[in-house]
Design a protein around this motif. Structure first.
Motif, PDB file in Angstrom:
ATOM      1  N   LEU A   1       0.854  -1.180   0.000  1.00  0.00           N
ATOM      2  CA  LEU A   1       0.000   0.000   0.000  1.00  0.00           C
ATOM      3  C   LEU A   1       0.895   1.236   0.000  1.00  0.00           C
ATOM      4  O   LEU A   1       1.789   1.349   0.838  1.00  0.00           O
ATOM      5  CB  LEU A   1      -0.900   0.008   1.231  1.00  0.00           C
ATOM      6  N   TYR A   2       0.652   2.140  -0.930  1.00  0.00           N
ATOM      7  CA  TYR A   2       1.515   3.314  -1.070  1.00  0.00           C
ATOM      8  C   TYR A   2       0.677   4.535  -1.425  1.00  0.00           C
ATOM      9  O   TYR A   2      -0.484   4.420  -1.819  1.00  0.00           O
ATOM     10  CB  TYR A   2       2.584   3.068  -2.136  1.00  0.00           C
ATOM     11  N   ASP A   3       1.282   5.710  -1.300  1.00  0.00           N
ATOM     12  CA  ASP A   3       0.639   6.979  -1.617  1.00  0.00           C
ATOM     13  C   ASP A   3       0.705   7.190  -3.134  1.00  0.00           C
ATOM     14  O   ASP A   3       1.769   7.475  -3.680  1.00  0.00           O
ATOM     15  CB  ASP A   3       1.343   8.113  -0.868  1.00  0.00           C
ATOM     16  N   GLY A   4      -0.436   7.068  -3.789  1.00  0.00           N
ATOM     17  CA  GLY A   4      -0.494   7.216  -5.241  1.00  0.00           C
ATOM     18  C   GLY A   4      -0.373   8.642  -5.730  1.00  0.00           C
ATOM     19  O   GLY A   4      -0.335   8.882  -6.934  1.00  0.00           O
ATOM     20  N   ASN A   5      -0.304   9.616  -4.821  1.00  0.00           N
ATOM     21  CA  ASN A   5      -0.120  11.017  -5.207  1.00  0.00           C
ATOM     22  C   ASN A   5       1.310  11.487  -5.004  1.00  0.00           C
ATOM     23  O   ASN A   5       1.613  12.652  -5.206  1.00  0.00           O
ATOM     24  CB  ASN A   5      -1.059  11.923  -4.402  1.00  0.00           C
ATOM     25  N   CYS A   6       2.183  10.609  -4.593  1.00  0.00           N
ATOM     26  CA  CYS A   6       3.562  10.945  -4.259  1.00  0.00           C
ATOM     27  C   CYS A   6       4.484  10.514  -5.405  1.00  0.00           C
ATOM     28  O   CYS A   6       4.545   9.330  -5.741  1.00  0.00           O
ATOM     29  CB  CYS A   6       3.931  10.226  -2.954  1.00  0.00           C
TER      30      CYS A   6
ATOM     31  N   GLY B   1      14.457   6.251  11.150  1.00  0.00           N
ATOM     32  CA  GLY B   1      14.520   7.706  11.249  1.00  0.00           C
ATOM     33  C   GLY B   1      14.647   8.359   9.887  1.00  0.00           C
ATOM     34  O   GLY B   1      13.960   9.339   9.584  1.00  0.00           O
ATOM     35  N   LEU B   2      15.522   7.821   9.044  1.00  0.00           N
ATOM     36  CA  LEU B   2      15.696   8.354   7.694  1.00  0.00           C
ATOM     37  C   LEU B   2      14.404   8.231   6.899  1.00  0.00           C
ATOM     38  O   LEU B   2      14.000   9.166   6.199  1.00  0.00           O
ATOM     39  CB  LEU B   2      16.845   7.623   6.992  1.00  0.00           C
ATOM     40  N   TYR B   3      13.738   7.079   7.026  1.00  0.00           N
ATOM     41  CA  TYR B   3      12.466   6.882   6.324  1.00  0.00           C
ATOM     42  C   TYR B   3      11.445   7.931   6.767  1.00  0.00           C
ATOM     43  O   TYR B   3      10.766   8.525   5.933  1.00  0.00           O
ATOM     44  CB  TYR B   3      11.914   5.475   6.583  1.00  0.00           C
ATOM     45  N   ARG B   4      11.332   8.173   8.080  1.00  0.00           N
ATOM     46  CA  ARG B   4      10.364   9.150   8.597  1.00  0.00           C
ATOM     47  C   ARG B   4      10.632  10.552   8.044  1.00  0.00           C
ATOM     48  O   ARG B   4       9.703  11.266   7.672  1.00  0.00           O
ATOM     49  CB  ARG B   4      10.377   9.175  10.125  1.00  0.00           C
ATOM     50  N   VAL B   5      11.908  10.944   7.986  1.00  0.00           N
ATOM     51  CA  VAL B   5      12.259  12.276   7.470  1.00  0.00           C
ATOM     52  C   VAL B   5      11.883  12.384   5.996  1.00  0.00           C
ATOM     53  O   VAL B   5      11.253  13.359   5.573  1.00  0.00           O
ATOM     54  CB  VAL B   5      13.763  12.567   7.676  1.00  0.00           C
ATOM     55  N   ILE B   6      12.258  11.388   5.202  1.00  0.00           N
ATOM     56  CA  ILE B   6      11.948  11.426   3.768  1.00  0.00           C
ATOM     57  C   ILE B   6      10.445  11.395   3.547  1.00  0.00           C
ATOM     58  O   ILE B   6       9.912  12.141   2.714  1.00  0.00           O
ATOM     59  CB  ILE B   6      12.659  10.269   3.031  1.00  0.00           C
TER      60      ILE B   6
ATOM     61  N   MET C   1      -3.762   7.631   8.239  1.00  0.00           N
ATOM     62  CA  MET C   1      -2.666   6.895   8.876  1.00  0.00           C
ATOM     63  C   MET C   1      -1.895   6.080   7.828  1.00  0.00           C
ATOM     64  O   MET C   1      -0.672   6.034   7.838  1.00  0.00           O
ATOM     65  CB  MET C   1      -3.213   5.964   9.971  1.00  0.00           C
ATOM     66  N   LEU C   2      -2.610   5.464   6.896  1.00  0.00           N
ATOM     67  CA  LEU C   2      -1.952   4.664   5.862  1.00  0.00           C
ATOM     68  C   LEU C   2      -1.090   5.516   4.935  1.00  0.00           C
ATOM     69  O   LEU C   2      -0.112   5.031   4.379  1.00  0.00           O
ATOM     70  CB  LEU C   2      -2.992   3.884   5.053  1.00  0.00           C
ATOM     71  N   LEU C   3      -1.441   6.785   4.779  1.00  0.00           N
ATOM     72  CA  LEU C   3      -0.677   7.671   3.896  1.00  0.00           C
ATOM     73  C   LEU C   3       0.619   8.172   4.521  1.00  0.00           C
ATOM     74  O   LEU C   3       1.443   8.755   3.827  1.00  0.00           O
ATOM     75  CB  LEU C   3      -1.538   8.863   3.473  1.00  0.00           C
ATOM     76  N   THR C   4       0.828   7.929   5.805  1.00  0.00           N
ATOM     77  CA  THR C   4       2.049   8.421   6.443  1.00  0.00           C
ATOM     78  C   THR C   4       3.277   7.642   6.001  1.00  0.00           C
ATOM     79  O   THR C   4       4.389   8.158   6.050  1.00  0.00           O
ATOM     80  CB  THR C   4       1.960   8.350   7.974  1.00  0.00           C
ATOM     81  N   LYS C   5       3.106   6.400   5.572  1.00  0.00           N
ATOM     82  CA  LYS C   5       4.224   5.566   5.125  1.00  0.00           C
ATOM     83  C   LYS C   5       3.714   4.391   4.313  1.00  0.00           C
ATOM     84  O   LYS C   5       2.527   4.083   4.343  1.00  0.00           O
ATOM     85  CB  LYS C   5       5.058   5.081   6.311  1.00  0.00           C
TER      86      LYS C   5
ATOM     87  N   HIS D   1       3.888  -4.605   7.877  1.00  0.00           N
ATOM     88  CA  HIS D   1       5.227  -4.027   7.963  1.00  0.00           C
ATOM     89  C   HIS D   1       5.115  -2.613   7.403  1.00  0.00           C
ATOM     90  O   HIS D   1       4.714  -2.425   6.264  1.00  0.00           O
ATOM     91  CB  HIS D   1       6.226  -4.833   7.129  1.00  0.00           C
ATOM     92  N   ALA D   2       5.447  -1.613   8.208  1.00  0.00           N
ATOM     93  CA  ALA D   2       5.267  -0.228   7.798  1.00  0.00           C
ATOM     94  C   ALA D   2       6.603   0.495   7.668  1.00  0.00           C
ATOM     95  O   ALA D   2       7.553   0.205   8.390  1.00  0.00           O
ATOM     96  CB  ALA D   2       4.383   0.501   8.812  1.00  0.00           C
ATOM     97  N   GLY D   3       6.668   1.443   6.733  1.00  0.00           N
ATOM     98  CA  GLY D   3       7.856   2.269   6.558  1.00  0.00           C
ATOM     99  C   GLY D   3       9.060   1.474   6.103  1.00  0.00           C
ATOM    100  O   GLY D   3       8.973   0.642   5.204  1.00  0.00           O
ATOM    101  N   ALA D   4      10.198   1.738   6.746  1.00  0.00           N
ATOM    102  CA  ALA D   4      11.439   1.045   6.382  1.00  0.00           C
ATOM    103  C   ALA D   4      11.295  -0.468   6.540  1.00  0.00           C
ATOM    104  O   ALA D   4      11.834  -1.228   5.737  1.00  0.00           O
ATOM    105  CB  ALA D   4      12.593   1.567   7.243  1.00  0.00           C
ATOM    106  N   ALA D   5      10.545  -0.910   7.530  1.00  0.00           N
ATOM    107  CA  ALA D   5      10.330  -2.344   7.729  1.00  0.00           C
ATOM    108  C   ALA D   5       9.595  -2.949   6.533  1.00  0.00           C
ATOM    109  O   ALA D   5       9.842  -4.107   6.168  1.00  0.00           O
ATOM    110  CB  ALA D   5       9.551  -2.601   9.014  1.00  0.00           C
ATOM    111  N   GLY D   6       8.720  -2.181   5.894  1.00  0.00           N
ATOM    112  CA  GLY D   6       8.035  -2.653   4.692  1.00  0.00           C
ATOM    113  C   GLY D   6       8.992  -2.817   3.530  1.00  0.00           C
ATOM    114  O   GLY D   6       8.929  -3.808   2.788  1.00  0.00           O
TER     115      GLY D   6
END
Length: 148
Positions: A19-24, A117-122, A68-72, A83-88
């Motif tokens: 699941l990803y942000d289709g507007n990004c 942390g890097l994933y959250r910043v990006i 919430m799903l659009l955050t990562k 698995h969310a963010g970098a873990a995904g």
């Protein structure tokens, strides 16, 4: 009658829903690259914005809202493990021959924290740094105006 061995292997492949942000723009580019990888899993890519339109059931998402799903990025296994963010990203890398060693690095003490942390910043700056795609550009296919 003999069965096709390839179809049997297709049925045994693990299934992962991404699941990803289709507007990004960054997310769209990343999905294009992930589709090119030779994954041992059956990867299904769904823009979060299209979740209500898809007929596919995504296990384990009942308690999550779209914001919430659009955050990562989220990777969902068939059993509902999320698995969310970098873990995904790491979960997908574990299915790609030649890149599995990168997934192993995520287990090194300190690198998980740095990667998260890097994933959250990006993720927080993705629209500022990479821009926003039009709403009709899910999976890189933009909607063109109809000819009159």
């Amino acid at each position: 009658m003999a069965r096709n061995p390839r179809s049997r292997n297709e049925n045994k492949r693990e299934k992962l829903i991404v699941l990803y942000d289709g507007n990004c723009n960054l997310c769209l580019g990343t999905v294009r690259k992930l589709k090119e990888l030779q994954s041992t899993a059956d990867l299904r890519f769904i823009p979060v914005q299209s979740l209500e339109e898809t007929y596919e059931t995504v296990p384990g998402l009942a308690s999550f809202d779209q914001a919430m799903l659009l955050t990562k990025m989220h990777v969902v296994e068939a059993d509902g493990t999320l698995h969310a963010g970098a873990a995904g990203v790491v979960r997908i890398l574990r299915t790609v021959k030649g890149l599995r060693w990168l997934a192993w690095l995520y287990r090194v003490p300190g690198l998980r924290i740095a990667g998260d942390g890097l994933y959250r910043v990006i993720a927080a700056k993705r629209y500022d740094w990479f821009g926003r795609a039009d709403d009709g550009c899910h999976e890189g296919a933009c909607t063109l105006p109809k000819k009159e």
